[in-house]
Design a protein around this motif. Structure first.
Motif, PDB file in Angstrom:
ATOM      1  N   LEU A  34       0.839  -1.191   0.000  1.00 38.25           N
ATOM      2  CA  LEU A  34       0.000   0.000   0.000  1.00 38.25           C
ATOM      3  C   LEU A  34       0.877   1.244   0.000  1.00 38.25           C
ATOM      4  O   LEU A  34       2.018   1.225   0.474  1.00 38.25           O
ATOM      5  N   TYR A  36       0.579   5.273   1.333  1.00 39.40           N
ATOM      6  CA  TYR A  36      -0.156   6.253   2.115  1.00 39.40           C
ATOM      7  C   TYR A  36       0.496   7.614   1.911  1.00 39.40           C
ATOM      8  O   TYR A  36       1.698   7.730   1.719  1.00 39.40           O
ATOM      9  N   PHE A  89       4.415   7.217   2.279  1.00 38.11           N
ATOM     10  CA  PHE A  89       4.897   5.996   2.913  1.00 38.11           C
ATOM     11  C   PHE A  89       4.452   4.789   2.098  1.00 38.11           C
ATOM     12  O   PHE A  89       3.288   4.699   1.711  1.00 38.11           O
ATOM     13  N   THR A  97      -4.391 -13.760   7.698  1.00 38.92           N
ATOM     14  CA  THR A  97      -4.781 -13.287   9.027  1.00 38.92           C
ATOM     15  C   THR A  97      -3.871 -12.166   9.527  1.00 38.92           C
ATOM     16  O   THR A  97      -4.196 -11.491  10.495  1.00 38.92           O
ATOM     17  N   TYR A  99      -3.077  -9.628   7.620  1.00 44.64           N
ATOM     18  CA  TYR A  99      -3.258  -8.555   6.641  1.00 44.64           C
ATOM     19  C   TYR A  99      -3.066  -7.179   7.263  1.00 44.64           C
ATOM     20  O   TYR A  99      -2.450  -6.297   6.700  1.00 44.64           O
ATOM     21  N   GLY A 100      -3.631  -6.960   8.443  1.00 41.46           N
ATOM     22  CA  GLY A 100      -3.618  -5.625   9.031  1.00 41.46           C
ATOM     23  C   GLY A 100      -2.296  -5.230   9.666  1.00 41.46           C
ATOM     24  O   GLY A 100      -2.099  -4.079  10.023  1.00 41.46           O
ATOM     25  N   LYS A 101      -1.377  -6.170   9.797  1.00 40.93           N
ATOM     26  CA  LYS A 101      -0.105  -5.861  10.454  1.00 40.93           C
ATOM     27  C   LYS A 101       0.848  -5.285   9.416  1.00 40.93           C
ATOM     28  O   LYS A 101       1.621  -6.003   8.788  1.00 40.93           O
ATOM     29  N   LEU A 102       0.787  -3.971   9.247  1.00 47.44           N
ATOM     30  CA  LEU A 102       1.567  -3.305   8.216  1.00 47.44           C
ATOM     31  C   LEU A 102       2.980  -3.001   8.692  1.00 47.44           C
ATOM     32  O   LEU A 102       3.193  -2.601   9.837  1.00 47.44           O
ATOM     33  N   PHE A 104       5.924  -0.412   7.651  1.00 50.97           N
ATOM     34  CA  PHE A 104       6.053   0.825   6.892  1.00 50.97           C
ATOM     35  C   PHE A 104       7.508   1.125   6.558  1.00 50.97           C
ATOM     36  O   PHE A 104       8.429   0.802   7.327  1.00 50.97           O
ATOM     37  N   GLY A 105       7.714   1.802   5.418  1.00 49.89           N
ATOM     38  CA  GLY A 105       8.992   2.408   5.118  1.00 49.89           C
ATOM     39  C   GLY A 105       9.125   3.729   5.864  1.00 49.89           C
ATOM     40  O   GLY A 105       8.197   4.173   6.546  1.00 49.89           O
TER      41      GLY A 105
ATOM     42  N   TYR B  31     -11.439  -4.055  13.015  1.00 48.85           N
ATOM     43  CA  TYR B  31     -10.020  -4.031  13.338  1.00 48.85           C
ATOM     44  C   TYR B  31      -9.610  -2.630  13.807  1.00 48.85           C
ATOM     45  O   TYR B  31     -10.023  -1.616  13.230  1.00 48.85           O
ATOM     46  N   TYR B  33      -5.936  -0.436  15.490  1.00 47.69           N
ATOM     47  CA  TYR B  33      -4.481  -0.530  15.599  1.00 47.69           C
ATOM     48  C   TYR B  33      -3.931   0.677  16.333  1.00 47.69           C
ATOM     49  O   TYR B  33      -4.504   1.766  16.277  1.00 47.69           O
ATOM     50  N   TYR B  35      -0.130   2.700  16.377  1.00 43.53           N
ATOM     51  CA  TYR B  35       1.216   2.833  15.830  1.00 43.53           C
ATOM     52  C   TYR B  35       1.925   3.973  16.558  1.00 43.53           C
ATOM     53  O   TYR B  35       1.296   4.887  17.094  1.00 43.53           O
ATOM     54  N   GLY B  42       9.363   5.441   9.835  1.00 44.02           N
ATOM     55  CA  GLY B  42       8.016   5.034   9.489  1.00 44.02           C
ATOM     56  C   GLY B  42       7.218   4.665  10.724  1.00 44.02           C
ATOM     57  O   GLY B  42       7.728   4.701  11.847  1.00 44.02           O
ATOM     58  N   LEU B  43       5.966   4.334  10.517  1.00 41.25           N
ATOM     59  CA  LEU B  43       5.103   3.944  11.621  1.00 41.25           C
ATOM     60  C   LEU B  43       5.427   2.509  12.039  1.00 41.25           C
ATOM     61  O   LEU B  43       5.677   1.643  11.186  1.00 41.25           O
ATOM     62  N   LEU B  45       3.967  -0.733  14.446  1.00 42.80           N
ATOM     63  CA  LEU B  45       2.762  -1.246  15.080  1.00 42.80           C
ATOM     64  C   LEU B  45       3.036  -1.618  16.530  1.00 42.80           C
ATOM     65  O   LEU B  45       3.959  -2.383  16.825  1.00 42.80           O
ATOM     66  N   TYR B  48      -2.678  -4.371  18.153  1.00 43.25           N
ATOM     67  CA  TYR B  48      -3.839  -4.330  17.289  1.00 43.25           C
ATOM     68  C   TYR B  48      -4.941  -5.212  17.876  1.00 43.25           C
ATOM     69  O   TYR B  48      -4.700  -6.005  18.796  1.00 43.25           O
ATOM     70  N   SER B  94      -9.947  -0.458  10.529  1.00 40.36           N
ATOM     71  CA  SER B  94     -10.258  -0.976   9.200  1.00 40.36           C
ATOM     72  C   SER B  94     -11.318  -2.067   9.330  1.00 40.36           C
ATOM     73  O   SER B  94     -11.596  -2.566  10.429  1.00 40.36           O
ATOM     74  N   HIS B 101     -10.568  -7.080   2.648  1.00 47.87           N
ATOM     75  CA  HIS B 101      -9.753  -6.290   3.558  1.00 47.87           C
ATOM     76  C   HIS B 101      -9.733  -4.855   3.062  1.00 47.87           C
ATOM     77  O   HIS B 101      -9.199  -4.577   1.987  1.00 47.87           O
ATOM     78  N   GLN B 104      -6.643   0.798   6.053  1.00 47.32           N
ATOM     79  CA  GLN B 104      -6.766   1.407   7.362  1.00 47.32           C
ATOM     80  C   GLN B 104      -7.019   2.910   7.256  1.00 47.32           C
ATOM     81  O   GLN B 104      -6.427   3.591   6.431  1.00 47.32           O
TER      82      GLN B 104
END
Lengths: 114, 115
Positions: A34, A36, A89, A97, A99-102, A104-105, B31, B33, B35, B42-43, B45, B48, B94, B101, B104
């Motif tokens: 993704l 952002y 970013f 499962t 999926y939501g644990k991103l 980031f750069g 969901y 989260y 951060y 970057g962000l 986590l 969550y 999200s 999916h 976010q």
């Protein structure tokens, strides 16, 4: 160990030209990517995404390219506008499962000037 | 159309103090989260939650606690503030169901300084 890297801290582009933002990753298990966009004093806002089964996704002026063999993705903005000036970013997810644990750069500051 | 709301926007804490960062969303997302973003980074986590009553650790959970008693709220607790926790904290939410999916949505952040 940074799994997602944006090696260019900043990019300056003239209005109307193309902006290309790059992102490299090390984990071949990443399944979803993704981009952002973030303005100062605001939270990130979603721009565009791509699944690992594709190599290109387009949405208006924004196109994301994915090169899995090189573990590289890029965001193209054409034409660039002054309102595009922000921090960009890239983020990656293992999918499923997780999926939501991103991950980031570090971000790239894009400045679009007249 | 509020989206994700974080309070407070700014806070200064002394070392050893505790506080709760509030986060609420009105989009009925399952969901949520937390951060943190350190300068030039970057962000990352922290924690969550995939639904009310279910939470799990992210990449940097040490020094923090969370709870999720309702779908709307996901507070983040700092028990013994340390200078290393000086950061900007973002809450996000999200919707996910099966193979669907959605991206976010983020709040505008809480800027926390610990002195």
């Amino acid at each position: 160990d940074q799994q997602v890297k944006q090696n260019s801290p900043s990019l300056r582009v003239q209005e109307g030209r193309i902006s290309i933002l790059n992102c490299d990753y090390t984990n071949s298990m990443f399944d979803y990517f993704l981009w952002y966009k973030k303005y100062p004093a605001e939270g990130p806002t979603f721009l565009i995404s791509i699944s690992s089964i594709k190599d290109k996704n387009e949405d208006g002026r924004f196109t994301v390219f994915l090169n899995k063999s090189a573990k590289h993705l890029s965001l193209h903005i054409v034409p660039s506008q002054p309102g595009d000036s922000a921090v960009y970013f890239c983020a990656a997810s293992l999918g499923g499962t997780s999926y939501g644990k991103l991950t980031f750069g570090q971000g790239t500051i894009l400045t679009v000037h007249p | 159309n509020a989206g994700v709301t974080q309070t407070p926007k700014f806070r200064i804490l002394k070392i050893g103090q505790s506080m709760t960062l509030q986060c609420t969303q009105d989009m009925n997302h399952n969901y949520m989260y937390w951060y943190r973003q350190d300068p030039g980074m970057g962000l990352k986590l922290i924690y969550y939650s995939v639904g009310a009553g279910i939470t799990d650790k992210g990449e940097v959970p040490n020094g923090y606690n969370v709870s999720r008693s309702t779908t709307e709220d996901f507070p983040l607790r700092l028990e013994l503030a340390a200078p290393s926790q000086t950061s900007v904290y973002f809450c996000a939410s999200s919707y996910s169901k099966g193979v669907l999916h959605q991206p976010q949505h983020f709040g505008d952040g809480t800027r926390l300084s610990i002195l």
